[in-house]
Motif scaffolding. Structure first.
Motif, PDB file in Angstrom:
ATOM      1  N   ALA A  78       1.589   4.119  -2.915  1.00  0.00           N
ATOM      2  CA  ALA A  78       1.136   5.478  -2.590  1.00  0.00           C
ATOM      3  C   ALA A  78       2.299   6.458  -2.706  1.00  0.00           C
ATOM      4  O   ALA A  78       2.138   7.572  -3.206  1.00  0.00           O
ATOM      5  N   SER A  93      -3.306   1.669  -4.854  1.00  0.00           N
ATOM      6  CA  SER A  93      -2.565   1.373  -3.616  1.00  0.00           C
ATOM      7  C   SER A  93      -3.296   0.316  -2.795  1.00  0.00           C
ATOM      8  O   SER A  93      -2.676  -0.604  -2.264  1.00  0.00           O
ATOM      9  N   ALA A  94      -4.612   0.440  -2.708  1.00  0.00           N
ATOM     10  CA  ALA A  94      -5.395  -0.545  -1.954  1.00  0.00           C
ATOM     11  C   ALA A  94      -5.310  -1.919  -2.616  1.00  0.00           C
ATOM     12  O   ALA A  94      -5.176  -2.940  -1.927  1.00  0.00           O
ATOM     13  N   THR A 137      -2.916   6.079  -7.510  1.00  0.00           N
ATOM     14  CA  THR A 137      -4.198   6.449  -6.904  1.00  0.00           C
ATOM     15  C   THR A 137      -4.467   5.572  -5.694  1.00  0.00           C
ATOM     16  O   THR A 137      -3.849   4.520  -5.519  1.00  0.00           O
ATOM     17  N   GLU A 138      -5.421   6.006  -4.894  1.00  0.00           N
ATOM     18  CA  GLU A 138      -5.759   5.260  -3.674  1.00  0.00           C
ATOM     19  C   GLU A 138      -6.278   3.860  -4.003  1.00  0.00           C
ATOM     20  O   GLU A 138      -5.996   2.894  -3.301  1.00  0.00           O
ATOM     21  N   TYR A 150       0.823  -1.213   0.000  1.00  0.00           N
ATOM     22  CA  TYR A 150       0.000   0.000   0.000  1.00  0.00           C
ATOM     23  C   TYR A 150       0.854   1.259   0.000  1.00  0.00           C
ATOM     24  O   TYR A 150       0.682   2.150  -0.834  1.00  0.00           O
TER      25      TYR A 150
END
Length: 142
Positions: free
Chosen positions: A94, A103-104, A99-100, A90
């Motif tokens: 990041a 990363s997730a 983007t989030e 993650y």
């Protein structure tokens, strides 16, 4: 760690297979950890191979000692590896400006990789007898 077990069968090499109750972190005193133990965990048993210098026979209730260091290393690996790889995946993505959502997803892939790694290393520890068990005594019949 010292536990009570039941001998299920003898092996040809002088060892015995024993059924050992799985221990919870609170040692089955659920008041210590807020009653978080489940009934499933309390009643589950594991079959392990133990040295049998006292010549216990099938059906005997015995005292079994296990190497605590190996147990702690295995537990740390199984519980920590997936989370470390999750956070690593993650935060690395990041930091690279992803983007989030990406990363997730990378964190999830890291977690899954950690679970797979833990499974393979657990199998290796079992095959290499990284955790050893030894019968130290036979308990008197009740």
């Amino acid at each position: 760690m010292v536990q009570t077990a039941k001998v299920t069968k003898l092996l040809e090499d002088g060892r015995a297979e024993v059924a050992v109750k799985r221990q919870s972190a609170c040692g089955h005193d659920c008041s210590k950890c807020g009653g978080g133990c489940s009934e499933l965990m309390v009643s589950s048993t594991v079959a392990v191979v133990a040295e049998n210098p006292v010549r216990a026979m099938p059906g005997d209730r015995v005292t079994v000692e296990s190497s605590t260091g190996g147990v702690l290393k295995a537990a740390a690996l199984v519980y920590l590896a997936p989370f470390v790889l999750f956070f690593l995946g993650y935060f690395l993505t990041a930091a690279l400006g992803m983007t989030e959502g990406v990363s997730a997803a990378c964190g999830g892939i890291g977690f899954a990789a950690g679970v797979v790694l833990a499974i393979f290393l657990d199998r290796h520890v079992r095959k290499s007898r990284g955790i050893s068990f030894r019968i130290t005594g036979i308990e008197p019949a009740a």
